[in-house]
Design a protein around this motif. Structure first.
Motif, mmCIF file in Angstrom:
data_model
loop_
_atom_site.group_PDB
_atom_site.id
_atom_site.type_symbol
_atom_site.label_atom_id
_atom_site.label_comp_id
_atom_site.label_asym_id
_atom_site.label_seq_id
_atom_site.Cartn_x
_atom_site.Cartn_y
_atom_site.Cartn_z
ATOM 1 N N LEU A 156 -6.954 -0.481 10.071
ATOM 2 C CA LEU A 156 -8.018 -1.140 10.826
ATOM 3 C C LEU A 156 -7.443 -1.556 12.176
ATOM 4 N N SER A 160 -3.730 3.039 -9.636
ATOM 5 C CA SER A 160 -4.768 2.598 -8.700
ATOM 6 C C SER A 160 -5.890 3.624 -8.587
ATOM 7 N N PHE A 192 -12.873 -12.671 -7.330
ATOM 8 C CA PHE A 192 -12.121 -12.215 -8.518
ATOM 9 C C PHE A 192 -11.375 -13.309 -9.265
ATOM 10 N N MET A 197 -12.283 -4.637 -2.535
ATOM 11 C CA MET A 197 -12.419 -5.220 -1.184
ATOM 12 C C MET A 197 -13.872 -5.149 -0.730
ATOM 13 N N ASP A 214 -8.512 4.574 -4.459
ATOM 14 C CA ASP A 214 -7.815 3.468 -5.119
ATOM 15 C C ASP A 214 -8.795 2.351 -5.442
ATOM 16 N N MET A 215 -8.522 1.680 -6.553
ATOM 17 C CA MET A 215 -9.425 0.621 -6.996
ATOM 18 C C MET A 215 -9.662 -0.421 -5.919
ATOM 19 N N TYR A 216 -8.640 -0.736 -5.134
ATOM 20 C CA TYR A 216 -8.818 -1.856 -4.204
ATOM 21 C C TYR A 216 -9.845 -1.600 -3.123
ATOM 22 N N ARG A 225 1.618 -9.922 -3.256
ATOM 23 C CA ARG A 225 2.231 -8.620 -3.014
ATOM 24 C C ARG A 225 2.961 -8.640 -1.683
ATOM 25 N N ALA A 232 -15.772 -7.988 -2.482
ATOM 26 C CA ALA A 232 -15.522 -9.307 -1.900
ATOM 27 C C ALA A 232 -16.174 -9.424 -0.524
ATOM 28 N N ASP A 243 4.755 -5.926 1.006
ATOM 29 C CA ASP A 243 4.659 -4.492 1.287
ATOM 30 C C ASP A 243 5.513 -4.058 2.478
ATOM 31 N N GLN A 246 -11.358 -13.367 -1.524
ATOM 32 C CA GLN A 246 -10.841 -12.599 -2.666
ATOM 33 C C GLN A 246 -10.849 -13.449 -3.940
ATOM 34 N N PHE A 293 -17.442 -2.120 7.863
ATOM 35 C CA PHE A 293 -16.249 -2.228 7.009
ATOM 36 C C PHE A 293 -16.525 -1.606 5.651
ATOM 37 N N ALA A 302 -6.674 0.407 -14.715
ATOM 38 C CA ALA A 302 -6.777 0.520 -13.253
ATOM 39 C C ALA A 302 -6.227 -0.752 -12.627
ATOM 40 N N ILE A 303 -5.446 -0.603 -11.590
ATOM 41 C CA ILE A 303 -4.831 -1.770 -10.968
ATOM 42 C C ILE A 303 -5.036 -1.732 -9.458
ATOM 43 N N GLY A 304 -4.890 -2.892 -8.833
ATOM 44 C CA GLY A 304 -5.019 -2.928 -7.381
ATOM 45 C C GLY A 304 -4.960 -4.345 -6.861
ATOM 46 N N THR A 305 -4.645 -4.481 -5.598
ATOM 47 C CA THR A 305 -4.570 -5.805 -4.978
ATOM 48 C C THR A 305 -5.569 -5.817 -3.820
ATOM 49 N N ALA A 306 -5.069 -5.821 -2.576
ATOM 50 C CA ALA A 306 -5.930 -5.727 -1.400
ATOM 51 C C ALA A 306 -5.093 -5.102 -0.298
ATOM 52 N N ALA A 307 -5.768 -4.561 0.709
ATOM 53 C CA ALA A 307 -5.070 -3.912 1.830
ATOM 54 C C ALA A 307 -5.015 -4.867 3.016
ATOM 55 N N HIS A 308 -4.170 -4.531 3.974
ATOM 56 C CA HIS A 308 -4.080 -5.363 5.178
ATOM 57 C C HIS A 308 -5.414 -5.430 5.913
ATOM 58 N N CYS A 309 -6.202 -4.363 5.816
ATOM 59 C CA CYS A 309 -7.469 -4.362 6.553
ATOM 60 C C CYS A 309 -8.379 -5.493 6.080
ATOM 61 N N PHE A 310 -8.234 -5.887 4.815
ATOM 62 C CA PHE A 310 -9.101 -6.948 4.309
ATOM 63 C C PHE A 310 -8.771 -8.279 4.983
#
Lengths: 448, 448
Positions: A330, B190, B228, A25, A19-21, B260, A28, B262, B224, A125, B202-210
């Motif tokens: 994580l 994604s 971006f 991530m 996935d792109m994120y 977002r 960043a 989730d 972030q 990470f 292509a799309i995406g945000t961020a995950a909880h791990c970030f």
């Protein structure tokens, strides 16, 4: 053994199967200085599919190959640059990317339960986050197929089950499904790419079109026997099964290899065909049945004179559960002072347990009684002494970037199949029940 | 446009992505002299998944590429020889194999119903039979995903739907799923391999791990946004959503791109977050929701202030129907006198209708009223005059081995997405109902 992550797709990078994120991530984190923080990610599922008593881990062997192939090509990097997905310094960093962390996890073929730490990925990470999607794709699909296969194999109670599902899955997913079916206890596959790449027994009979192509059924049977000898399996349900069986034995004689039935009430038909074959002297001819079989259909055929099962749709789609809902979380990361900090999100109904886990199975009178998932400080975990009769469920797949050869290649796949049989045999017999129920042993979470 | 059947897996042959019996049938037919008989095979499904009102065809564009890549390599031939799957003359024949037949079928994006002749493959038995599994794998999976996607897009009623399902499907199936989602009306993915290979947003945000990686949520948000810009989407449900939204606007200011959510009760949370964002002045910030969405969940969110949907598991697994159960049946073949003979098996509950079909859709007051599937003698079909207002559903994909460029590549994919919208708009509005029901128009079989 050569390294090949892609089931015959040589020299392919797996670096964009994600996935792109993951890349944004990374970008960043490289900019803000947290990218090098040591991390532990864990793969687990919060629940088994509704009613299932256990799951079977599959895919870890081929995942190790896929991780080694996670090397962005120049073409991949150009794409990331052209789309402005990451910045120039990150592109530079990616040029030399190679996962150098360590991976522990459940064996392939191991039974698992909710919260079992199926995989633990340790490293910076930056290097760990990139792998999230690839790891989950492989484990979620492969384990879904192996879990379904295992139920079918139990229901078949010793009769061989064969994968014939390629046509009902994505064409490359089918190759992985054939491999996962083997982990689940299947004995062969119709899929040639899988047979070639994983060195599996290839199996097959004939399709209705082959009979229809010929001026009559007899011509088709004669042709098949001339090409492959009498020890072949003839398809009998294109017109009248009774006529077809008669013709088959006329053409092949009593040494006919077998027949396949692909429609109708399979139990009754198998019985009639068995009696007819026996009456015609073809006592050694085997009966294979196919036609949208699943574990329930197979179980219902246990009293029918069937010799083997060809399973398609329900195998490659996980028999109602086409994914295992595994997540990659994580659980621990380095803090600004260099020490490791357990972490967890607190999202409603999706909260996770912080910290790296240990995992053991305990026994009562030789039967598994519980899954123990143990967390605590690094010190407490390192000095934890499990009771003698607990089984440590975690093995080392990769140590600082080096894959453990014990879990790679054909022999490892065969060991995974054996391990699934052993692991299932340890579970209370309720595991093999097809009735909906709770996980057959409890997962006990313990904090040291 | 370059020819590439494998979504980035350059130079790969697709020739073993098939069941063994295709090759053994070929071998027997080459030996008995029937291999050159002209044949027509048809792809259709006997039924839609339970309760579904229509299906959406997908995969035909990439299938044409996969067929062109069906050229056994030396390595493939060696495997077939070593395993004694086919005889020496057949190996010789395979060396120069290239499909030289013709293919007609439903457009990508076309809606379909039980017995719709989705694909017609014409050529010698030898060249057509080899393609069975590959054709079915691609059409069954891709159409399953597009059919599910189409229901989600209808339920979203204009709000964009994004594919985020890669982690819940086989890693290569995910690439096809992203493409099929576009056919079904999705607007982005994604999945980077799909974005690259099919030139998709292509799309995406961020995950909880970030967030967890950083010492606090604010640090993660700051990072972030520095990487971006403010027009990014921040993930808000790692700890407290209310706190996260507050922090997000403090860090990004009123120009925050979006947030977002989730987890939890998405409708109520979206409402609270919208009100909070508005109160903080971030009126333009968008709200994206994710978390095991399917068409029903999306429909239930129609009154919530949601701006876009990220869909994972249920998209890539066909929302309960991970395959379309399409079959590939010989319906007509040359007889010993050179004339074409309609053929059909007579298996119980699986009987097929003999002969090549025509397919039209008829209308009443601009709404589709029926699917007409017409069979008959070659002469009758060739001279059949459909009423003026019937739409011919069959287009030419390949003519004597030459693919029609109209159906290849990125532009064709975009046209397929448009066509799905048009084809759905022609159907009675019941098609868009999520209530279980019968196919929304009847399939009328007619024999000339």
């Amino acid at each position: 053994m050569t390294i090949n992550a892609n089931e015959g797709r040589q020299d392919m990078s797996t670096a964009l199967l994600t996935d792109m994120y993951e890349y944004t991530m990374l970008d960043a984190a490289l900019q803000d200085g947290t990218a090098d923080r040591r991390c532990v990610f864990e793969v687990y599922t919060r629940r088994l599919p509704a009613g299932r008593r256990y799951g079977v881990v599959a895919g870890t062997g081929r995942l190790m190959e896929a991780i080694r192939a996670f090397r962005p090509t120049q073409d991949d990097l150009r794409f990331l640059a052209d789309r402005h997905i990451v910045s120039q310094p990150t592109l530079k960093w990616l040029e030399s990317y190679r996962f150098s962390g360590s991976i522990r996890g459940y064996r392939e073929g191991e039974t698992f339960f909710p919260n079992s730490p199926i995989l633990q990925v340790e490293g910076s990470f930056a290097e760990c986050t990139l792998l999230e999607t690839l790891i989950l794709s492989i484990l979620n699909y492969d384990s879904a197929v192996a879990s379904a296969a295992s139920r079918m194999v139990s229901a078949a109670n010793g009769r061989p089950c064969m994968d014939m599902g390629a046509r009902r899955a994505n064409e490359w997913a089918a190759v992985s499904a054939a491999r996962s079916a083997i982990v689940g206890g299947f004995t062969g596959t119709s899929n040639l790419q899988a047979a070639k790449f994983y060195d599996l027994p290839a199996i097959g009979t004939a399709a209705h079109c082959f009979t229809l192509l010929h001026d009559c059924e007899r011509d088709a049977f004669v042709s098949q026997i001339q090409a492959f000898g009498k020890n072949t399996t003839l398809l009998t349900d294109t017109y009248s099964i009774e006529e077809a069986v008669k013709t088959a034995v006329e053409v092949a004689g009593p040494d006919l290899g077998g027949v396949r039935i692909d429609s109708g009430d399979l139990a009754s038909l198998a019985q009639r065909v068995r009696n007819q074959l026996d009456a015609l002297g073809a006592r050694k001819a085997k009966i294979t049945v196919t036609n949208d079989l699943d574990e329930y259909a197979i179980a219902s055929l246990q009293n029918a004179p069937v010799d083997s099962y060809g399973v398609g749709t329900q195998l490659v789609t996980g028999s109602g559960a086409p994914t295992c809902s595994m997540v990659y979380k994580l659980v621990e990361r380095e803090g600004s002072d260099g020490s490791m900090v357990p972490v967890a999100k607190r999202s409603p109904n999706k909260a996770s347990v912080p910290g790296r886990k240990l995992a053991f199975r305990s026994y009562e009178y030789n039967l598994a009684s519980a899954e123990h998932v143990i967390s605590g400080s690094e010190g407490a975990l390192n000095t934890f002494q499990a009771p003698d009769d607990w089984r440590d469920l975690l093995v080392s797949y990769m140590d600082r970037g080096e894959a453990n050869p014990e879990f790679l290649g054909h022999d490892a796949l065969m060991r995974a199949r054996d391990h699934r049989a052993q692991s299932l045999a340890e579970l209370p017999i309720g595991a093999m029940s097809l009735m909906n129920g709770e996980p057959v042993i409890p997962s006990l979470e313990q904090m040291l």
